[in-house]
Enzyme design. Structure first.
Site, PDB file in Angstrom:
ATOM      1  N   HIS A  37       0.857  -1.190   0.000  1.00  0.00           N
ATOM      2  CA  HIS A  37       0.000   0.000   0.000  1.00  0.00           C
ATOM      3  C   HIS A  37       0.897   1.246   0.000  1.00  0.00           C
ATOM      4  O   HIS A  37       1.775   1.394   0.847  1.00  0.00           O
ATOM      5  CB  HIS A  37      -0.943   0.004   1.206  1.00  0.00           C
ATOM      6  CG  HIS A  37      -1.990   1.074   1.076  1.00  0.00           C
ATOM      7  ND1 HIS A  37      -3.186   0.859   0.431  1.00  0.00           N
ATOM      8  CD2 HIS A  37      -2.002   2.367   1.462  1.00  0.00           C
ATOM      9  CE1 HIS A  37      -3.896   1.974   0.434  1.00  0.00           C
ATOM     10  NE2 HIS A  37      -3.198   2.907   1.055  1.00  0.00           N
ATOM     11  N   ALA A  38       0.662   2.137  -0.958  1.00  0.00           N
ATOM     12  CA  ALA A  38       1.578   3.263  -1.178  1.00  0.00           C
ATOM     13  C   ALA A  38       1.645   4.204   0.025  1.00  0.00           C
ATOM     14  O   ALA A  38       0.643   4.435   0.697  1.00  0.00           O
ATOM     15  CB  ALA A  38       1.135   4.046  -2.414  1.00  0.00           C
ATOM     16  N   HIS A  80      -0.263  11.625  -5.881  1.00  0.00           N
ATOM     17  CA  HIS A  80      -0.762  11.679  -4.500  1.00  0.00           C
ATOM     18  C   HIS A  80       0.393  11.580  -3.501  1.00  0.00           C
ATOM     19  O   HIS A  80       0.522  12.382  -2.581  1.00  0.00           O
ATOM     20  CB  HIS A  80      -1.765  10.535  -4.295  1.00  0.00           C
ATOM     21  CG  HIS A  80      -2.289  10.429  -2.896  1.00  0.00           C
ATOM     22  ND1 HIS A  80      -3.491  10.978  -2.509  1.00  0.00           N
ATOM     23  CD2 HIS A  80      -1.772   9.859  -1.777  1.00  0.00           C
ATOM     24  CE1 HIS A  80      -3.687  10.762  -1.214  1.00  0.00           C
ATOM     25  NE2 HIS A  80      -2.655  10.073  -0.752  1.00  0.00           N
ATOM     26  N   GLU A  81       1.247  10.590  -3.708  1.00  0.00           N
ATOM     27  CA  GLU A  81       2.358  10.376  -2.770  1.00  0.00           C
ATOM     28  C   GLU A  81       3.360  11.527  -2.814  1.00  0.00           C
ATOM     29  O   GLU A  81       3.852  11.975  -1.785  1.00  0.00           O
ATOM     30  CB  GLU A  81       3.072   9.049  -3.064  1.00  0.00           C
ATOM     31  CG  GLU A  81       2.207   7.808  -2.845  1.00  0.00           C
ATOM     32  CD  GLU A  81       1.503   7.780  -1.508  1.00  0.00           C
ATOM     33  OE1 GLU A  81       2.031   8.335  -0.532  1.00  0.00           O
ATOM     34  OE2 GLU A  81       0.390   7.230  -1.424  1.00  0.00           O
ATOM     35  N   HIS A 115       2.361  14.360  -0.661  1.00  0.00           N
ATOM     36  CA  HIS A 115       2.736  14.211   0.756  1.00  0.00           C
ATOM     37  C   HIS A 115       4.182  14.658   0.972  1.00  0.00           C
ATOM     38  O   HIS A 115       4.493  15.383   1.903  1.00  0.00           O
ATOM     39  CB  HIS A 115       2.622  12.744   1.193  1.00  0.00           C
ATOM     40  CG  HIS A 115       1.216  12.258   1.401  1.00  0.00           C
ATOM     41  ND1 HIS A 115       0.314  12.903   2.193  1.00  0.00           N
ATOM     42  CD2 HIS A 115       0.575  11.145   0.946  1.00  0.00           C
ATOM     43  CE1 HIS A 115      -0.829  12.222   2.221  1.00  0.00           C
ATOM     44  NE2 HIS A 115      -0.701  11.158   1.467  1.00  0.00           N
ATOM     45  N   GLU A 117      -3.855  14.779   2.499  1.00  0.00           N
ATOM     46  CA  GLU A 117      -4.276  13.865   1.437  1.00  0.00           C
ATOM     47  C   GLU A 117      -4.634  14.595   0.145  1.00  0.00           C
ATOM     48  O   GLU A 117      -4.729  13.977  -0.911  1.00  0.00           O
ATOM     49  CB  GLU A 117      -5.481  13.035   1.913  1.00  0.00           C
ATOM     50  CG  GLU A 117      -5.203  12.167   3.132  1.00  0.00           C
ATOM     51  CD  GLU A 117      -4.043  11.218   2.939  1.00  0.00           C
ATOM     52  OE1 GLU A 117      -3.746  10.862   1.786  1.00  0.00           O
ATOM     53  OE2 GLU A 117      -3.414  10.830   3.946  1.00  0.00           O
ATOM     54  N   HIS A 170      -6.804   0.273   5.474  1.00  0.00           N
ATOM     55  CA  HIS A 170      -6.847   1.252   6.571  1.00  0.00           C
ATOM     56  C   HIS A 170      -7.512   0.737   7.836  1.00  0.00           C
ATOM     57  O   HIS A 170      -7.385   1.365   8.886  1.00  0.00           O
ATOM     58  CB  HIS A 170      -7.534   2.538   6.091  1.00  0.00           C
ATOM     59  CG  HIS A 170      -6.861   3.151   4.897  1.00  0.00           C
ATOM     60  ND1 HIS A 170      -6.928   2.574   3.647  1.00  0.00           N
ATOM     61  CD2 HIS A 170      -6.081   4.250   4.769  1.00  0.00           C
ATOM     62  CE1 HIS A 170      -6.228   3.307   2.790  1.00  0.00           C
ATOM     63  NE2 HIS A 170      -5.703   4.324   3.440  1.00  0.00           N
ATOM     64  N   TYR A 216      -9.688  11.268   3.794  1.00  0.00           N
ATOM     65  CA  TYR A 216      -9.840  11.169   2.339  1.00  0.00           C
ATOM     66  C   TYR A 216     -11.154  11.797   1.874  1.00  0.00           C
ATOM     67  O   TYR A 216     -11.235  12.371   0.803  1.00  0.00           O
ATOM     68  CB  TYR A 216      -9.751   9.712   1.881  1.00  0.00           C
ATOM     69  CG  TYR A 216      -8.468   9.047   2.307  1.00  0.00           C
ATOM     70  CD1 TYR A 216      -7.260   9.367   1.699  1.00  0.00           C
ATOM     71  CD2 TYR A 216      -8.446   8.119   3.344  1.00  0.00           C
ATOM     72  CE1 TYR A 216      -6.068   8.769   2.101  1.00  0.00           C
ATOM     73  CE2 TYR A 216      -7.267   7.531   3.758  1.00  0.00           C
ATOM     74  CZ  TYR A 216      -6.083   7.846   3.136  1.00  0.00           C
ATOM     75  OH  TYR A 216      -4.910   7.263   3.540  1.00  0.00           O
TER      76      TYR A 216
HETATM   77  O1  X8Z Z   1      -4.417   5.215   1.048  1.00  0.00           O
HETATM   78  C1  X8Z Z   1      -4.325   6.028   0.160  1.00  0.00           C
HETATM   79  C2  X8Z Z   1      -2.949   6.524  -0.304  1.00  0.00           C
HETATM   80  C3  X8Z Z   1      -1.997   6.597   0.817  1.00  0.00           C
HETATM   81  S1  X8Z Z   1      -2.371   7.822   1.970  1.00  0.00           S
HETATM   82  C4  X8Z Z   1      -2.410   5.595  -1.359  1.00  0.00           C
HETATM   83  N1  X8Z Z   1      -5.436   6.481  -0.472  1.00  0.00           N
HETATM   84  C5  X8Z Z   1      -6.768   6.005  -0.120  1.00  0.00           C
HETATM   85  C6  X8Z Z   1      -6.956   4.532  -0.457  1.00  0.00           C
HETATM   86  O2  X8Z Z   1      -6.145   3.995  -1.212  1.00  0.00           O
HETATM   87  O3  X8Z Z   1      -7.917   3.929  -0.007  1.00  0.00           O
HETATM   88  C7  X8Z Z   1      -5.474   7.487  -1.536  1.00  0.00           C
HETATM   89  C8  X8Z Z   1      -6.920   7.738  -1.817  1.00  0.00           C
HETATM   90  C9  X8Z Z   1      -7.733   6.851  -0.913  1.00  0.00           C
HETATM   91 ZN    ZN Z   2      -2.200   9.745   1.188  1.00  0.00          ZN
END
Ligand code: X8Z
Ligand code: ZN
Length: 608
Positions: free
Chosen positions: A346-347, A376-377, A380, A404, A507, A517
């Site tokens: 997960h990024a 997105h990354e 950050h 975010e 998450h 988000y």
């Molecule tokens: O978790 C993330 C990022 C890291 S903060 C990749 N995002 C959420 C997800 O993947 O569920 C970005 C948008 C929503």
């Molecule tokens: Zn993020």
């Protein structure tokens, strides 16, 4: 983003007891302001040291998951939790002092900045909590499924959910991935129990109140704000849902997707039905209004690599006048999934030393989703670098939604004109106004479809924390909300009694709050609207790219440099001129699409 590794957020996992008197002996007289200053000075010094030490251990674990690195993470996690809880308890000593604003804000951040506290009075609680968190995170990260004798890690499955169109195969992947989370349920229940006790000790009713208290207003006011924002965008979601359901019904027939009721969750092009952009080709406008190109195909055709995707993102930020990424970013980041070891795919984006050692860790695939995630990354990382000169307690986003939103805001400027500028398409491929419907629909599938998902993720958790949803009802409560807000249903009907589907989304085992988000998806359109105005753009918002605008860059950099030093409305105002989070920008962006959807849906029985 690795929330644990920025500013006070790091406290979420950290703990160090050196600064703290275990039982906070009540002092006879009121402490002085000078004592409060000294306390904060010492706390920040210790936090800086601990942050770098903790970040390095977390980084190694996320890049090389073994029993040993899990052990290290679990140990340092408990230390961080103890430090955070002890500092928060100590900060209470200064409650009755009339502190100068900056000091008062730091105290507040210390008291409210944790995500998952453990009660200091219960022996071993921090250790148990950390062990559970580590186990949940690793179990998720190592998860894979077997299909036709072949093993697929989540990273591959995620891409396949976007490209496979056979409903039986989709259902198989979807269902098997959710077996990974079955053993998580009892551990998750225990984590909630300990976390709630920790929140209690800090003076909160439960974890949900703690989570909602970090927004410079009362928890109940923040919850009402979120409801207000959802109310603003819901009509648009309802129309999108109706249109998409109809398209899927035409694609798959009544047996697979009925014309009425909720949508089958595995048909939406994403493992969690959170972004639907991958099914755009299935439901694109039929006659006119088509986009004419596909970003995934373009990236592949032009032989983009993960590095090239990152360089493209960097170039965007440079065009706004920001400094290039440091050499160490390129040396130390993880850009693709290693073949020979488990990593957290997960990024995430990190700042290891609180200064310039910024990095990302991402199992990048060359496709449109990851092109977006790359921006997105990087967002950050640019934010982290911009606020690095703030005191450590202010090294964070104005609120977590800001953090975010940075990279996503930039990515909203990936318009056809921009794609032509960087040579991904030729000038003659820039679609004319006729294609606006397609462009907007494509975007709405990612941005509008996401909103009820982001909204329900934490609504579910808040009810879990408050005890409204009990462990026996975790999964039922989850699906009740998935259906109520998103209008989706699991493939194959009833879920098995032992299923714990929330755990199949990063998450939840990762304990990262998700409201951020939701806020980000609202605010990034506010940023975009304000930036386009600054850049002098006069056309439709979805055609506006701020690429190359120094004016925007300068103002944006200033907002980012503020970090968390001021209440978030100050930061919002500094860039957009308004102090409220507001859905009117996202509504304005999609306004032309709304009319189209209403027209297309006029004979459909919308709702579910
Ligand atoms: O978790 C993330 C990022 C890291 S903060 C990749 N995002 C959420 C997800 O993947 O569920 C970005 C948008 C929503
Ligand atoms: Zn993020």
């Amino acid at each position: 983003m690795k929330k644990l590794l920025t500013g006070v957020a790091l406290l979420a996992l950290t703990g160090c007891n050196q600064l703290t008197a275990p039982d906070n002996p009540p002092s006879e007289s009121l402490p002085t302001i000078a004592e409060a200053e000294k306390f904060i000075e010492d706390a920040e010094k210790k936090m800086e040291e601990m942050n770098e030490y903790g970040s390095r251990i977390f980084w190694v674990n996320a890049n090389f998951i073994t029993d040993d690195t899990d052990w290290l993470v679990s140990k340092v996690g408990a230390e961080f939790t103890k430090m955070g809880v002890n500092l928060a308890n100590e900060a209470k000593r200064y409650n009755d002092l009339d502190l100068p604003p900056e000091l008062a804000r730091k105290m507040k951040i210390l008291k409210m900045g944790m995500t998952l506290p453990a009660p200091s009075k219960v022996e071993g609680a921090a250790e148990e909590l950390s062990e559970i968190s580590t186990w949940l995170g690793s179990t998720y990260a190592k998860g894979s499924i077997e299909m036709d004798g072949k093993v697929y890690p989540r990273n591959d499955l995620e891409e396949m959910m976007g490209t496979v169109r056979d409903p039986e195969v989709l259902q198989e992947m979807w269902t098997k991935w959710r077996q990974v989370s079955v053993p998580m349920a009892p551990k998750y229940a225990r984590l909630v129990e300990i976390g709630n006790a920790g929140a209690n000790e800090l003076g909160f009713a439960d974890l949900s109140e703690l989570w909602l208290s970090g927004y410079d207003m009362k928890a109940s006011e923040m919850a009402a704000e979120v409801d207000r924002l959802w109310g603003q965008v819901k009509p648009l979601y309802d129309q999108l849902h109706c249109y998409v359901r109809n398209g899927l019904n035409e694609q798959y027939g009544d047996e697979v997707q009925a014309k009425t009721g909720p949508i089958r969750a595995d048909l939406l092009g994403n493992m969690w039905a959170q972004n639907w952009g991958n099914i755009y080709p299935l439901i694109a406008p039929k006659n006119s209004g088509q986009v004419g190109y596909d970003v995934t195909e373009l990236l592949k055709e032009k032989q983009y690599t993960a590095i090239k995707m990152a360089k493209t993102g960097e170039d965007f930020f440079s065009s706004l006048g920001m400094d290039p990424l440091p050499e160490t970013f390129w040396k130390r980041s993880l850009f693709t999934k290693p073949k020979d070891r488990d990593v957290v795919c997960h990024a995430s984006a990190w700042n290891i030393d609180g200064k310039d050692d910024i990095r990302i860790k991402m199992c990048t695939k060359v496709n449109a989703d990851d092109f977006q995630t790359m921006h997105h990354e990087l967002g950050h990382n640019y934010y982290q670098r911009a606020y690095k000169d703030q005191p450590v307690l202010f090294r964070s986003g104005a609120n977590d939604g800001f953090h975010e939103a940075i990279g996503d805001f930039i990515a909203l400027s990936i318009t056809p004109d921009y794609l032509a500028k960087i040579g991904l398409i030729t000038e003659d491929m820039i679609p004319d106004a006729d294609a606006d419907t397609g462009l907007l629909l494509n975007k709405a599938l990612d941005k509008i479809a996401f909103l009820p998902f982001a909204y329900m993720m934490d609504k579910w958790r808040w009810q879990v924390f408050s005890g409204e949803i009990t462990p026996e009802n975790y999964n039922q409560g989850w699906w009740d909300m998935r259906t109520k807000y998103q209008g989706i249903t699991p493939p194959g009907g009833e879920r098995p009694a032992d299923a714990f589907d929330p755990g199949a989304k990063y998450h939840i085992p990762g304990n990262t709050p998700y409201l951020r988000y939701f806020l980000s998806f609202v605010m990034q359109f506010q940023f975009h609207q304000a930036a386009c105005e600054m850049a002098g753009w006069e056309g439709a918002l979805h055609r506006c790219s701020i690429y190359g605008s120094d004016v925007v860059g300068e103002k944006f950099q200033k907002m980012m440099e503020m970090g968390q030093s001021k209440p978030w409305p100050d930061a919002l105002e500094a860039f957009t001129g308004t102090r409220q989070m507001d859905g009117s920008a996202i509504i304005a962006y999609f306004e032309p699409l709304m009319g189209y959807l209403e027209e297309q849906n006029k004979d459909n029985d919308c709702g579910w």
